[in-house]
Scaffold this motif. Structure first.
Motif, PDB file in Angstrom:
ATOM      1  N   ALA A   1      -1.015 -10.778  -3.035  1.00 22.33           N
ATOM      2  CA  ALA A   1      -0.107  -9.679  -2.729  1.00 22.33           C
ATOM      3  C   ALA A   1       0.565  -9.866  -1.383  1.00 22.33           C
ATOM      4  O   ALA A   1       1.695  -9.453  -1.172  1.00 22.33           O
ATOM      5  CB  ALA A   1      -0.887  -8.370  -2.751  1.00 22.33           C
ATOM      6  N   ALA A   2      -0.153 -10.519  -0.514  1.00 21.02           N
ATOM      7  CA  ALA A   2       0.382 -10.653   0.834  1.00 21.02           C
ATOM      8  C   ALA A   2       1.513 -11.666   0.899  1.00 21.02           C
ATOM      9  O   ALA A   2       2.395 -11.557   1.729  1.00 21.02           O
ATOM     10  CB  ALA A   2      -0.744 -11.053   1.776  1.00 21.02           C
TER      11      ALA A   2
ATOM     12  N   VAL B   1       0.844  -1.201   0.000  1.00 19.14           N
ATOM     13  CA  VAL B   1       0.000   0.000   0.000  1.00 19.14           C
ATOM     14  C   VAL B   1       0.875   1.245   0.000  1.00 19.14           C
ATOM     15  O   VAL B   1       0.587   2.228  -0.691  1.00 19.14           O
ATOM     16  CB  VAL B   1      -0.954  -0.030   1.201  1.00 19.14           C
ATOM     17  CG1 VAL B   1      -1.747   1.254   1.268  1.00 19.14           C
ATOM     18  CG2 VAL B   1      -1.892  -1.204   1.091  1.00 19.14           C
TER      19      VAL B   1
ATOM     20  N   MET C   1      -5.601  -4.653  -2.153  1.00 20.99           N
ATOM     21  CA  MET C   1      -6.335  -5.115  -0.985  1.00 20.99           C
ATOM     22  C   MET C   1      -7.173  -6.353  -1.264  1.00 20.99           C
ATOM     23  O   MET C   1      -7.418  -7.154  -0.372  1.00 20.99           O
ATOM     24  CB  MET C   1      -7.230  -3.998  -0.462  1.00 20.99           C
ATOM     25  CG  MET C   1      -6.424  -2.935   0.216  1.00 20.99           C
ATOM     26  SD  MET C   1      -7.408  -1.572   0.686  1.00 20.99           S
ATOM     27  CE  MET C   1      -8.596  -2.320   1.715  1.00 20.99           C
ATOM     28  N   MET C   2      -7.620  -6.463  -2.504  1.00 20.81           N
ATOM     29  CA  MET C   2      -8.526  -7.555  -2.808  1.00 20.81           C
ATOM     30  C   MET C   2      -7.801  -8.872  -3.007  1.00 20.81           C
ATOM     31  O   MET C   2      -8.327  -9.930  -2.729  1.00 20.81           O
ATOM     32  CB  MET C   2      -9.328  -7.255  -4.076  1.00 20.81           C
ATOM     33  CG  MET C   2     -10.297  -6.125  -3.922  1.00 20.81           C
ATOM     34  SD  MET C   2     -11.603  -6.594  -2.806  1.00 20.81           S
ATOM     35  CE  MET C   2     -12.468  -5.059  -2.660  1.00 20.81           C
TER      36      MET C   2
ATOM     37  N   MET D   1      -4.976   0.372  -5.474  1.00 17.86           N
ATOM     38  CA  MET D   1      -5.195   0.158  -4.051  1.00 17.86           C
ATOM     39  C   MET D   1      -6.172  -0.993  -3.837  1.00 17.86           C
ATOM     40  O   MET D   1      -5.928  -1.901  -3.045  1.00 17.86           O
ATOM     41  CB  MET D   1      -5.821   1.437  -3.532  1.00 17.86           C
ATOM     42  CG  MET D   1      -5.392   1.908  -2.217  1.00 17.86           C
ATOM     43  SD  MET D   1      -3.707   2.274  -2.037  1.00 17.86           S
ATOM     44  CE  MET D   1      -3.777   4.022  -2.034  1.00 17.86           C
ATOM     45  N   PHE D   2      -7.265  -0.914  -4.563  1.00 15.44           N
ATOM     46  CA  PHE D   2      -8.282  -1.955  -4.457  1.00 15.44           C
ATOM     47  C   PHE D   2      -7.685  -3.299  -4.826  1.00 15.44           C
ATOM     48  O   PHE D   2      -7.890  -4.300  -4.152  1.00 15.44           O
ATOM     49  CB  PHE D   2      -9.453  -1.648  -5.398  1.00 15.44           C
ATOM     50  CG  PHE D   2     -10.615  -1.040  -4.692  1.00 15.44           C
ATOM     51  CD1 PHE D   2     -11.531  -1.842  -4.041  1.00 15.44           C
ATOM     52  CD2 PHE D   2     -10.790   0.318  -4.653  1.00 15.44           C
ATOM     53  CE1 PHE D   2     -12.591  -1.293  -3.365  1.00 15.44           C
ATOM     54  CE2 PHE D   2     -11.848   0.884  -3.987  1.00 15.44           C
ATOM     55  CZ  PHE D   2     -12.751   0.073  -3.346  1.00 15.44           C
TER      56      PHE D   2
ATOM     57  N   ARG E   1      -5.244 -11.741  -2.389  1.00 14.95           N
ATOM     58  CA  ARG E   1      -4.469 -12.267  -1.275  1.00 14.95           C
ATOM     59  C   ARG E   1      -3.035 -12.524  -1.694  1.00 14.95           C
ATOM     60  O   ARG E   1      -2.140 -12.520  -0.875  1.00 14.95           O
ATOM     61  CB  ARG E   1      -5.098 -13.582  -0.820  1.00 14.95           C
ATOM     62  CG  ARG E   1      -6.336 -13.376  -0.032  1.00 14.95           C
ATOM     63  CD  ARG E   1      -6.188 -13.984   1.319  1.00 14.95           C
ATOM     64  NE  ARG E   1      -6.154 -15.429   1.247  1.00 14.95           N
ATOM     65  CZ  ARG E   1      -6.071 -16.195   2.321  1.00 14.95           C
ATOM     66  NH1 ARG E   1      -5.994 -15.621   3.494  1.00 14.95           N
ATOM     67  NH2 ARG E   1      -6.051 -17.490   2.215  1.00 14.95           N
TER      68      ARG E   1
END
Lengths: 397, 205, 386, 165
Positions: free
Chosen positions: D77-78, D26, D72-73, D68-69, D75
């Motif tokens: 990315a994590a 982010v 966040m949407m 951004m969306f 997973r």
């Protein structure tokens, strides 16, 4: 346009003259800087002051709507209430959640306020009273306005609260959806004026036929555009009945739930500044900006007209807030995409028709029927889609 | 047409907005410290002890029968009966409360103590500005703080107090006559009997 | 990467995953949430904004009401019933008085019955008025309808204060009648309030009944079918909104209700709008009852002379007394062992039983709907948790 | 090379560099936005108001939020890899270097041929006229492409929803 300079009295131009007089004492090298400061500082003073006044007005107005007095303790009739509120928010503890993203958490309210202030650069407050007469003024307004979304997102995300995240999601979905009708409903005016400059748009409207002004709101497409713009502006500034992002009964305060003290006040300030700015834009685009409503009233200074109109719109906001319940998210989206967007597109079409038809009664009737008919059809569709109706009830025998 | 109901609602709020400036019915707010509502006679909040005459210790009606202490639902009354007897307002020897405390932070203003009191000694007060900084001691009222004169009682609940006074006067008259008759009958008159007559009167009035 | 895992992904999903692979969000609404009508909590699992699971958690306001009552005298229980549903203390008193009366076989004098009907229906008026106000508040109407409702409620509370001495904790009824008679002028004052009440109802209807936003928000939301309502034991406006013709005033004809002409409105959809509208309609019927009662009220005693309030010891036995409280069927079940305090004391709280279908009503709805569904159930936590 | 240019250039470069190097996704998007704002500032510096404001409207108002969306949407990315294989790094450096060379060549070449900078005359009206007259075909083609993409996205989203039921 031709009469504007002649009619501009001393009272009307007093602020412009004062500025010129002050500029006379400034050495040449510093002239641009001094000019900028002299234009910007008054705006930075006047609109926060208006914010202070509006908070009292809103609370008193809502109070009266709800058959209460509203604040009347601090100062005479409660006019010092904003001062008390300000002192309170300044002295309160500034709480930052431990797991919050500190930097983003701090930047969000700042960005919001800065973005909200920036848009005032292109708003003509009176005749010859605008900070920057940009060629693409309207575009500037919408561009900077879109930065607010980012601030809201930053606030909601950095707080690390589920409620604030929900609020931020709602806010962004809502702002993106309503930005389109907002811009599209402004397009009709840009088409008519043939310019993106706010100053030109206002001067185009500041002429009269007899005593009647040439405001764009007095055309069928202008009226519809104005209504659409105001609805979209309400949604953009998160005001009731579109206050879902902060819906206090559902997600408490939405994206700024984790803010306290002065940062909270900054959010408040930013939100109200945004509301003033969009209202001012609506005035500029549709209600003739600083122009007087009748030709015989032009002796009243232009900036007074501007603020009178602004206050009138603010009152309308307060009135609506005191009356309506809040929409739900899916209904809000439906309204944006199934009513606002098609309506604003059709409105552009109508403005085009108006443009290419010969002036006269026929043009008026044709465009009015087009606009009203579409509005009716779309609203019927919307109603049918939701299947809502007033019901009658039976009684047990 | 979409928006019809919304417009109706808007006119209604506008009517209320302007109505609040002209119509007292609409603007019912009372601005408290400066303005106060008129005292409603039946109002009750916390109990107090009635005494007759001037001296609160002498004129206390309470004879320490401890019925209220037993009946009080949240048990906020605490009474210690006296060892000796003292003459009451009418001059008869009675027990009296050596200690009479009411914790008004516990009291729930139910008025049951008043209903069960056979001597009309405990009544409901109307004072409401009782806030204090002392959380425990400040709200624990003792005998002296609780005692208020019959005149005060007459002032706050005139109708009720009038009826009580009339009943009491009649009773005392009867008691006096009975005592006189007894005195005529037998010289050594016992003074302690009189109290019992009052106890028999039931609390259900 | 550790920094990343505790960011949004972590925030969004607490491990749970729905069938489409998206993440579920678990939020805890309450007990400090502003629209849970007290200290009520709902553990809500959301898919986006949709409710997948909802677990009501209550007991934050548990005060041991039933156990305390077993240690109190029959008279001493009366003020405690005020605190059950603190909006309608008089109807609570009534239900309890009715239970004790049927336990001991006490007859209530005529005038006291009328006074009970009058105060009871006034209670219904103020409860329903504030409920619709609260419902609008949950819907986000900035408190305007709530303020109007409270303006009217204030007048009724003033009446209560003039009659019973207290505005909310009235402690008015006694087994065998009522505590005090109406003071001089009270009836006229009440008549004035009742006559003015329909004006407020008209205002309310003009303002909100045909409001498009209100209709869109409430119609088709939180539907309870007739079968569901019956199975869950719903009562009061909640049951009638689902089309169950069940009004104890008609069914039991307790007190003197058979003497009054009034109608029982029924809903066909069982959604929030029906529940809201039924309350508005019921207020109109209550006004009718009040007018008739005030016209017919006779003079006479207000207490049964044979009843001893203090030291009341009913014969051993059991009794159930129930009335149509504003929120539904309010019942008191008493078991007496012949002593001065009840052997067993049990409350059937309408709020709690009407709340049992909360999850069924909320699943598939939005977050925003939860609060209005909860609001339409009309709960008072004092009664739910007891 | 005015002071404003230096500041804007600095902001842009810092923003873009941060977007590549920060660990929190982010934060990356936020710094990317900063870089884009700097870029818009550079456009404004060149007196190209329309392009500058459009840059803000589109990139800050829409693209950044979209990114951004997306962050966040998803997973995915994590769960980013801690270390990338060397081959990826090398190819990245090569691509970046290549692009830089091409751009540098183009710029030097262009500046040489132009000689003196042309006076900017990009009025909004002229842009509109140009779009509607000379470049109407490309515009329509892009419009068609975007519409197709939009519908495609909608269809994909609907498929997923149906599958979920």
């Amino acid at each position: 346009m031709n009469g504007s300079v002649r009619m501009a009295g001393t009272a009307d131009q007093i602020f412009v003259l004062v500025k010129q007089w002050l500029m006379g004492y400034v050495p040449g090298a510093l002239q641009p800087l001094a000019s900028a400061v002299l234009s910007v500082v008054p705006v930075l003073l006047v609109f926060p002051l208006l914010f202070a006044i509006t908070t009292v007005l809103e609370r008193k107005g809502l109070g009266r709507i709800q058959n209460r007095y509203g604040p009347n303790r601090a100062g005479f009739f409660g006019i010092l209430q904003p001062m008390a509120d300000g002192i309170k928010s300044l002295t309160k503890e500034d709480i930052i959640p431990r797991s919050a993203d500190h930097l983003v958490h701090l930047l969000a309210p700042l960005l919001l306020v800065v973005a909200s202030f920036l848009v005032y650069a292109v708003l003509p407050i009176g005749r010859n009273m605008v900070i920057a007469n940009l060629n693409a003024g309207v575009l500037f307004f919408f561009a900077i306005g879109s930065m607010v979304e980012l601030a809201v997102f930053m606030a909601g995300w950095s707080s690390r609260s589920k409620y604030s995240l929900l609020g931020a999601m709602r806010a962004i979905a809502q702002m993106i959806s309503y930005e389109m009708p907002l811009v599209l409903s402004a397009v009709v005016v840009i088409m008519a004026a043939g310019s993106l400059s706010t100053v030109t748009i206002v001067t185009m409207q500041a002429t009269y036929t007899g005593i009647w002004p040439h405001w764009y709101v007095f055309t069928p497409w202008g009226l519809m555009g104005f209504v659409l713009f105001m609805i979209a502006a309400t949604a953009e500034s998160n005001r009731s009945p579109f206050d879902l992002p902060e819906g206090e009964s559902e997600i408490i305060a939405g994206y700024y739930i984790e803010y306290s003290g002065f940062k909270f006040a900054l959010f408040f300030l930013g939100e109200y500044l945004g509301m003033f700015a969009t209202s001012a834009m609506a005035i500029t685009l549709f209600l003739g900006g600083w122009a007087a409503p009748f030709s015989f009233l032009t002796w009243i200074p232009s900036y007074i007209w501007f603020f009178v109109k602004l206050l009138a719109l603010i009152m309308a906001f307060i009135w609506v807030r005191g009356t309506l319940p809040r929409l739900r998210m899916d209904q809000l989206m439906n309204f944006a995409w199934k009513f606002m967007l098609p309506m604003s597109l059709v409105n552009i079409l109508c403005a085009g028709v108006w443009h290419f038809m010969a002036a006269g009664f026929v043009r008026w009737v044709v465009v009015a029927v087009l606009v009203a008919g579409t509005c009716y059809l779309l609203s019927q569709r919307l109603k049918r889609g939701k299947r809502v109706a007033v019901r009658t009830y039976r009684f047990a025998s | 047409m979409l928006g019809e109901g919304i417009l109706k609602g808007l006119t209604e709020t506008a009517r209320n907005f302007f109505g609040s400036y002209v119509d007292d019915e609409r603007l019912t707010t009372v601005q408290y410290p400066e303005e106060r509502l008129e005292q409603i006679e039946a109002t009750r909040d916390f109990p107090f002890l009635v005494y007759d005459g001037e001296d609160w210790e002498k004129g206390m009606r309470c004879v320490s029968c401890q019925i209220c202490e037993k009946e009080c639902p949240p048990k906020c009354i605490s009474i210690e009966k006296s060892k000796d007897k003292k003459p009451d307002a009418t001059g008869k020897a009675q027990f009296y409360p050596a200690k009479f405390d009411i914790d008004i932070s516990v009291c729930m203003s139910c008025q049951i103590c008043v209903e069960v009191c056979p001597f009309d000694a405990i009544k409901m007060d109307v004072v409401y500005e009782l806030s204090t900084e002392d959380r425990f001691g400040g709200l624990l009222l003792n005998k002296e703080q609780l005692s208020k004169s019959n005149e005060y009682y007459n002032k706050i609940h005139p109708t009720e107090a009038g009826a009580v006074d009339a009943a009491l006067a009649a009773e005392r008259e009867k008691a006096r006559q009975a005592a006189a008759a007894k005195a005529a009958e037998a010289k050594p008159a016992a003074t302690a009997v009189v109290g019992a007559a009052a106890v028999e009167r039931d609390g259900t009035k | 990467m550790s920094v990343l895992t505790d960011t949004t992904a972590d925030l969004l999903g607490s491990g749970a995953e729905d069938r489409s692979g998206g993440q579920l969000l678990e939020i805890s609404m309450g007990p400090q949430h502003p629209s849970t009508h007290g200290v009520f909590r709902m553990d809500v699992t959301l898919d986006g904004e949709k409710v997948v699971k909802l677990k009501p958690v209550f007991g934050y306001l548990h005060r041991n009401h039933e156990k305390i009552a077993e240690k109190e005298s029959y008279l001493g229980c009366m003020p405690y019933t005020d605190r059950l549903d603190y909006f309608c203390s008089i109807t609570n008193n009534w239900a309890y008085a009715l239970a004790v009366e049927s336990l001991a076989g006490i007859k209530v004098p005529e005038r006291a019955e009328y006074l009970r009907v009058i105060t009871g229906e006034l209670t219904r008026l103020q409860n329903h008025a504030s409920l619709v106000g609260f419902l609008m508040q949950d819907m986000g109407a900035s408190g305007t309808p709530l303020m109007y409702a409270f303006r009217e409620r204030e007048k009724i509370l003033d009446l209560f204060e003039a009659l019973t001495g207290a505005r909310m904790m009235c402690n008015y009824m006694r087994f065998g009648g009522c505590r005090v008679d109406a003071p001089a002028g009270w009836m006229q004052q009440a008549q004035k309030v009742v006559d003015a009440f329909p004006r407020f109802l008209d205002e309310f209807e003009r303002m909100l009944v045909s409001n498009e936003i209100l209709m869109a928000r409430t119609q088709g939301v939180g539907v309870v079918t007739t079968a569901q309502a019956v199975n869950a034991g719903f009562s009061g406006p909640m049951a009638r909104a689902s089309g169950v013709n069940y009004d104890l005033r008609k069914v039991d004809k307790y007190g003197i209700y058979e003497r009054f002409a009034f109608r029982v409105p029924l809903g066909d959809h069982g959604d929030v709008y029906d529940r809201y509208m039924l309350r508005v309609l019921e207020m109109r019927e209550s006004v009718e009852i009040l007018k008739q009662a005030m016209r017919d009220i006779p003079a006479g005693p207000i207490m049964d002379p044979g009843t001893k309030i203090r030291g009341f010891r009913p014969k051993a036995g059991e009794a159930y007394g129930r009335i149509e409280a504003p929120k539904g069927e309010l019942g008191f079940y008493l078991v007496s062992d012949g002593s001065g305090n009840p052997y067993r004391f049990r409350v059937r709280p309408p709020s709690l039983i009407n709340l049992t279908l909360l999850e069924d009503m909320c699943i598939g709805q939005n977050v925003a709907d939860i609060v209005i569904i909860l609001g339409s159930v009309d709960i008072v936590l004092g009664e739910v948790d007891r | 090379m005015t002071v404003t240019f230096l500041i804007l250039a600095g902001v842009t470069i810092v923003g873009m560099a941060a977007a590549m190097s920060l660990r929190n996704l982010v934060h990356c998007v936020l710094s990317l936005t900063l870089g884009l704002v700097g870029l818009a500032g550079l456009f404004l510096e060149l007196d190209a108001q329309f392009v500058g404001f459009t840059q803000i409207l589109v990139y800050v108002g829409a693209v950044a939020i979209l990114a951004m969306f997306a962050v966040m949407m998803t997973r995915g990315a994590a769960q980013q890899q801690e270390s990338r294989p060397t081959s990826v790094r090398i190819s990245g450096v090569l691509i970046a270097g290549g692009v830089f060379l091409v751009l540098a060549w183009a710029m030097c070449h262009g500046l040489m041929t132009l000689g003196a900078p042309v006076q900017p005359e990009a009025e909004v009206k002229q842009i509109g006229v140009a779009l509607m007259r000379s470049y109407v075909l490309p515009l329509e083609v892009i419009g068609l492409l975007l519409t197709a993409a939009l519908i495609g996205a909608g269809v994909i989203a609907m498929e997923e929803k149906r599958g979920a039921r």
